[in-house]
Design a protein around this motif. Structure first.
Motif, PDB file in Angstrom:
ATOM      1  N   PRO A 129      -4.683   0.461  -7.730  1.00  0.00           N
ATOM      2  CA  PRO A 129      -5.904   0.643  -6.608  1.00  0.00           C
ATOM      3  C   PRO A 129      -5.287   0.507  -5.188  1.00  0.00           C
ATOM      4  O   PRO A 129      -5.904   1.061  -4.380  1.00  0.00           O
ATOM      5  N   HIS A 130      -3.968   0.205  -5.185  1.00  0.00           N
ATOM      6  CA  HIS A 130      -3.392   0.143  -3.794  1.00  0.00           C
ATOM      7  C   HIS A 130      -2.543   1.503  -3.555  1.00  0.00           C
ATOM      8  O   HIS A 130      -1.783   1.647  -2.675  1.00  0.00           O
ATOM      9  N   VAL A 131      -2.983   2.636  -4.332  1.00  0.00           N
ATOM     10  CA  VAL A 131      -2.223   3.794  -3.899  1.00  0.00           C
ATOM     11  C   VAL A 131      -3.051   4.905  -3.669  1.00  0.00           C
ATOM     12  O   VAL A 131      -4.253   4.944  -4.405  1.00  0.00           O
ATOM     13  N   SER A 132      -3.242   5.518  -2.511  1.00  0.00           N
ATOM     14  CA  SER A 132      -4.340   6.728  -2.207  1.00  0.00           C
ATOM     15  C   SER A 132      -3.468   8.065  -1.982  1.00  0.00           C
ATOM     16  O   SER A 132      -2.331   8.028  -1.652  1.00  0.00           O
ATOM     17  N   VAL A 133      -4.040   9.174  -2.175  1.00  0.00           N
ATOM     18  CA  VAL A 133      -3.564  10.419  -2.023  1.00  0.00           C
ATOM     19  C   VAL A 133      -4.387  11.212  -0.861  1.00  0.00           C
ATOM     20  O   VAL A 133      -5.679  11.536  -1.311  1.00  0.00           O
ATOM     21  N   LEU A 134      -4.030  11.619   0.145  1.00  0.00           N
ATOM     22  CA  LEU A 134      -4.767  12.601   1.126  1.00  0.00           C
ATOM     23  C   LEU A 134      -4.302  13.734   1.021  1.00  0.00           C
ATOM     24  O   LEU A 134      -2.735  14.177   1.091  1.00  0.00           O
ATOM     25  N   GLY A 135      -5.078  14.856   1.270  1.00  0.00           N
ATOM     26  CA  GLY A 135      -4.851  16.102   1.580  1.00  0.00           C
ATOM     27  C   GLY A 135      -4.219  16.361   3.383  1.00  0.00           C
ATOM     28  O   GLY A 135      -4.976  15.516   4.027  1.00  0.00           O
ATOM     29  N   GLN A 147       1.012  -1.195  -0.053  1.00  0.00           N
ATOM     30  CA  GLN A 147      -0.083  -0.124  -0.155  1.00  0.00           C
ATOM     31  C   GLN A 147       1.033   1.330  -0.160  1.00  0.00           C
ATOM     32  O   GLN A 147       1.657   1.199   0.596  1.00  0.00           O
ATOM     33  N   VAL A 148       0.389   2.280  -0.942  1.00  0.00           N
ATOM     34  CA  VAL A 148       1.177   3.556  -0.751  1.00  0.00           C
ATOM     35  C   VAL A 148       0.216   4.503  -0.624  1.00  0.00           C
ATOM     36  O   VAL A 148      -0.635   4.819  -1.234  1.00  0.00           O
ATOM     37  N   ILE A 149       0.611   5.604   0.541  1.00  0.00           N
ATOM     38  CA  ILE A 149      -0.225   6.659   0.761  1.00  0.00           C
ATOM     39  C   ILE A 149       0.679   7.848   0.339  1.00  0.00           C
ATOM     40  O   ILE A 149       1.643   8.143   0.975  1.00  0.00           O
ATOM     41  N   GLY A 150       0.300   8.834  -0.418  1.00  0.00           N
ATOM     42  CA  GLY A 150       0.747  10.106  -0.758  1.00  0.00           C
ATOM     43  C   GLY A 150       0.005  11.169   0.400  1.00  0.00           C
ATOM     44  O   GLY A 150      -1.226  11.312   0.346  1.00  0.00           O
ATOM     45  N   VAL A 151       0.516  11.873   1.137  1.00  0.00           N
ATOM     46  CA  VAL A 151       0.113  12.847   1.777  1.00  0.00           C
ATOM     47  C   VAL A 151       0.505  14.410   1.380  1.00  0.00           C
ATOM     48  O   VAL A 151       1.888  14.621   1.053  1.00  0.00           O
TER      49      VAL A 151
END
Length: 233
Positions: free
Chosen positions: A84-90, A62-66
């Motif tokens: 699908p296993h990457v998400s980007v959050l503010g 899983q990869v999360i960008g903030v």
């Protein structure tokens, strides 16, 4: 939140810079020696346009960008929409929008963690990194290399000794890496220098580099040293 005028205001040129970084893979090799992200959860803190997210996604579970700047959040989401296993959050380094002990590896590259003053971000790393995890911060080494000399001229307020004392006092270790820049054209190199430095510093650097290399292809490469700061949790 600390503004980033280079990527915020010159997104396309910053993309050119990202593509020029570490052409021979020395920085990536050093990162792999410090921590493996295979089958783990990676947080890219201050991910910008998400340039590095697909790279980590090749191996991570899983990869999360903030990212704090909303236009960049949208660009990063667009870049990774097929993963699908990457998400980007503010969010910010001072308030990471993730639960306690939820990530294994943190990557922060030229984002927020510039030594003294970044203590709130370090506290958040202590909160979100799981036991056995690793955080990595990449920043300029102002003590050596051609880029380091330009950096000292453009940012005389940055004291490399104070920066090193800061990281050491917080239990971080350092890897010195000669990563380099390599551009396709002189126009690309000059454009990047103009977003990274004030006009006087940028024009002086361009003039010196052209005088040293003329029109030779060697001028498209710049020796560039960075520090890879890291800590195990």
């Amino acid at each position: 939140m600390r503004p980033s005028p280079n990527i915020w205001h010159h997104t396309a040129t910053y993309e050119v810079e990202n593509r020029a970084v570490d052409p021979d893979g020395h920085l990536v090799a050093a990162m792999r020696e410090v921590a493996s992200w295979r089958a783990r959860t990676v947080l890219d803190l201050g991910c910008g346009t998400g340039f590095h997210l697909p790279f980590f996604a090749e191996e991570a579970a899983q990869v999360i960008g903030v990212e704090p700047h909303p236009p960049l959040v949208q660009l990063a989401r667009r870049r990774t929409k097929s993963l699908p296993h990457v998400s980007v959050l503010g969010g910010t380094a001072q308030q990471v929008p993730l639960p306690d002990a939820s990530v294994d590896v943190v990557h922060a590259r030229w984002a927020y963690f510039f030594g003294p003053g970044s203590e709130p971000g370090l506290a958040e790393l202590d909160r979100v990194v799981r036991r056995g995890g690793t955080a990595m911060v990449i920043d300029n080494d102002a003590t050596r290399s051609t880029f380091g000399a330009w950096f000292r001229r453009g940012y005389p307020m940055v004291d490399p000794d104070a920066v090193e004392r800061f990281w050491s006092s917080h239990g971080w270790q350092r890897r010195s890496v000669d990563m380099g820049w390599r551009f396709d054209t002189w126009a690309d190199l000059e454009a990047v220098l103009r977003i990274e430095f004030d006009p006087a510093t940028a024009e002086a650097a361009i003039a010196e580099h052209r005088e040293r290399h003329g029109a030779a292809p060697s001028g498209l490469s710049v020796d560039y040293a960075v520090n890879l700061w890291w800590k195990s949790y």
